[in-house]
Design a protein around this motif. Sequence first.
Motif, mmCIF file in Angstrom:
data_model
loop_
_atom_site.group_PDB
_atom_site.id
_atom_site.type_symbol
_atom_site.label_atom_id
_atom_site.label_comp_id
_atom_site.label_asym_id
_atom_site.label_seq_id
_atom_site.Cartn_x
_atom_site.Cartn_y
_atom_site.Cartn_z
ATOM 1 N N MET A 22 -6.860 -7.973 4.546
ATOM 2 C CA MET A 22 -5.888 -7.800 6.069
ATOM 3 C C MET A 22 -5.295 -9.342 6.075
ATOM 4 O O MET A 22 -4.054 -8.973 7.209
ATOM 5 C CB MET A 22 -7.941 -8.666 7.550
ATOM 6 N N VAL A 23 -5.194 -10.015 5.202
ATOM 7 C CA VAL A 23 -3.665 -11.073 5.761
ATOM 8 C C VAL A 23 -2.988 -11.084 4.940
ATOM 9 O O VAL A 23 -2.552 -12.329 4.829
ATOM 10 C CB VAL A 23 -5.179 -12.625 6.050
ATOM 11 N N ASP A 24 -3.118 -9.951 4.110
ATOM 12 C CA ASP A 24 -2.414 -9.744 2.643
ATOM 13 C C ASP A 24 -2.411 -10.670 1.692
ATOM 14 O O ASP A 24 -1.250 -11.298 1.238
ATOM 15 C CB ASP A 24 -0.547 -10.277 3.411
ATOM 16 N N ILE A 25 -3.335 -10.958 1.433
ATOM 17 C CA ILE A 25 -4.153 -11.387 0.151
ATOM 18 C C ILE A 25 -3.836 -10.594 -0.773
ATOM 19 O O ILE A 25 -5.256 -9.633 -0.560
ATOM 20 C CB ILE A 25 -4.986 -12.791 0.496
ATOM 21 N N ASN A 26 -3.744 -10.471 -1.930
ATOM 22 C CA ASN A 26 -3.843 -9.330 -3.015
ATOM 23 C C ASN A 26 -5.249 -10.296 -4.246
ATOM 24 O O ASN A 26 -5.278 -11.627 -3.959
ATOM 25 C CB ASN A 26 -2.740 -9.300 -3.992
ATOM 26 N N VAL A 27 -5.685 -9.190 -4.327
ATOM 27 C CA VAL A 27 -6.725 -9.649 -5.467
ATOM 28 C C VAL A 27 -6.240 -10.176 -6.502
ATOM 29 O O VAL A 27 -5.423 -9.741 -7.130
ATOM 30 C CB VAL A 27 -6.778 -7.998 -6.387
ATOM 31 N N GLY A 28 -6.811 -10.652 -7.533
ATOM 32 C CA GLY A 28 -6.475 -11.767 -8.662
ATOM 33 C C GLY A 28 -5.546 -12.995 -7.737
ATOM 34 O O GLY A 28 -5.768 -14.467 -8.401
ATOM 35 N N ASP A 29 -5.360 -13.650 -6.253
ATOM 36 C CA ASP A 29 -4.902 -14.665 -6.208
ATOM 37 C C ASP A 29 -5.857 -15.530 -6.269
ATOM 38 O O ASP A 29 -6.711 -15.493 -5.241
ATOM 39 C CB ASP A 29 -3.964 -14.200 -4.291
ATOM 40 N N GLU A 30 -5.118 -16.842 -5.266
ATOM 41 C CA GLU A 30 -6.097 -17.809 -5.409
ATOM 42 C C GLU A 30 -6.260 -18.326 -3.925
ATOM 43 O O GLU A 30 -5.030 -18.225 -3.760
ATOM 44 C CB GLU A 30 -5.993 -19.227 -5.999
ATOM 45 N N ILE A 31 -7.389 -18.750 -3.059
ATOM 46 C CA ILE A 31 -7.319 -19.192 -2.299
ATOM 47 C C ILE A 31 -8.297 -20.673 -2.732
ATOM 48 O O ILE A 31 -8.819 -20.831 -4.088
ATOM 49 C CB ILE A 31 -8.145 -18.613 -1.673
ATOM 50 N N LYS A 91 -10.563 -17.345 -7.155
ATOM 51 C CA LYS A 91 -10.410 -16.290 -6.858
ATOM 52 C C LYS A 91 -10.891 -15.102 -6.329
ATOM 53 O O LYS A 91 -11.506 -14.932 -6.138
ATOM 54 C CB LYS A 91 -10.069 -15.879 -9.025
ATOM 55 N N VAL A 92 -9.134 -14.425 -5.726
ATOM 56 C CA VAL A 92 -9.931 -13.827 -4.985
ATOM 57 C C VAL A 92 -10.625 -12.014 -5.723
ATOM 58 O O VAL A 92 -9.881 -11.230 -6.527
ATOM 59 C CB VAL A 92 -8.655 -12.916 -3.575
ATOM 60 N N ALA A 93 -11.439 -11.276 -5.445
ATOM 61 C CA ALA A 93 -12.300 -10.456 -6.468
ATOM 62 C C ALA A 93 -11.961 -8.599 -5.555
ATOM 63 O O ALA A 93 -11.702 -7.947 -6.679
ATOM 64 C CB ALA A 93 -13.568 -10.971 -7.215
ATOM 65 N N SER A 94 -12.154 -8.883 -4.142
ATOM 66 C CA SER A 94 -12.113 -7.596 -4.163
ATOM 67 C C SER A 94 -11.563 -8.038 -2.537
ATOM 68 O O SER A 94 -10.889 -9.556 -1.944
ATOM 69 C CB SER A 94 -13.118 -7.296 -3.797
ATOM 70 N N GLU A 136 -14.239 -14.651 -6.137
ATOM 71 C CA GLU A 136 -15.353 -14.822 -8.240
ATOM 72 C C GLU A 136 -14.428 -16.120 -8.298
ATOM 73 O O GLU A 136 -13.273 -17.371 -8.176
ATOM 74 C CB GLU A 136 -14.095 -14.095 -8.993
ATOM 75 N N TYR A 137 -16.239 -16.453 -8.879
ATOM 76 C CA TYR A 137 -15.641 -18.091 -9.429
ATOM 77 C C TYR A 137 -17.074 -18.654 -10.465
ATOM 78 O O TYR A 137 -18.170 -18.365 -10.124
ATOM 79 C CB TYR A 137 -16.346 -19.513 -8.153
ATOM 80 N N LYS A 138 -16.105 -19.132 -11.877
ATOM 81 C CA LYS A 138 -16.661 -19.384 -12.991
ATOM 82 C C LYS A 138 -18.217 -17.697 -13.294
ATOM 83 O O LYS A 138 -18.782 -17.775 -13.720
ATOM 84 C CB LYS A 138 -17.769 -20.265 -12.945
#
Length: 78
Positions: free
Chosen positions: A1-10, A20-23, A28-30
């Motif tokens: 919704m805010v133009d962040i892709n799977v695999g990007d870091e937040i 990491k953004v997973a979906s 995803e964390y550890k």
Amino acid sequence: MVDINVGDEIVFDALSLPVKVASDDKIEYKGRLWSLSTFTTEFLPETRQSSSRSYQGPKYFSYKGKTLSDLRDEKEKN
């Protein structure tokens, strides 16, 4: 919704912790998948916790210096 892709870091701001953004609705964390609110409930330092332990996850994560809540608000205005 805010133009962040799977695999990007937040960043989980309370601990300056990159995840990491997973979906669209998971990070995803550890090697484990989390919703933002569940992650916040689990990792928010005790000094910042509310008695209800109910959190709006997007307020606690940022991308390129802006919270996910703010990014969503900006996107909805455009």
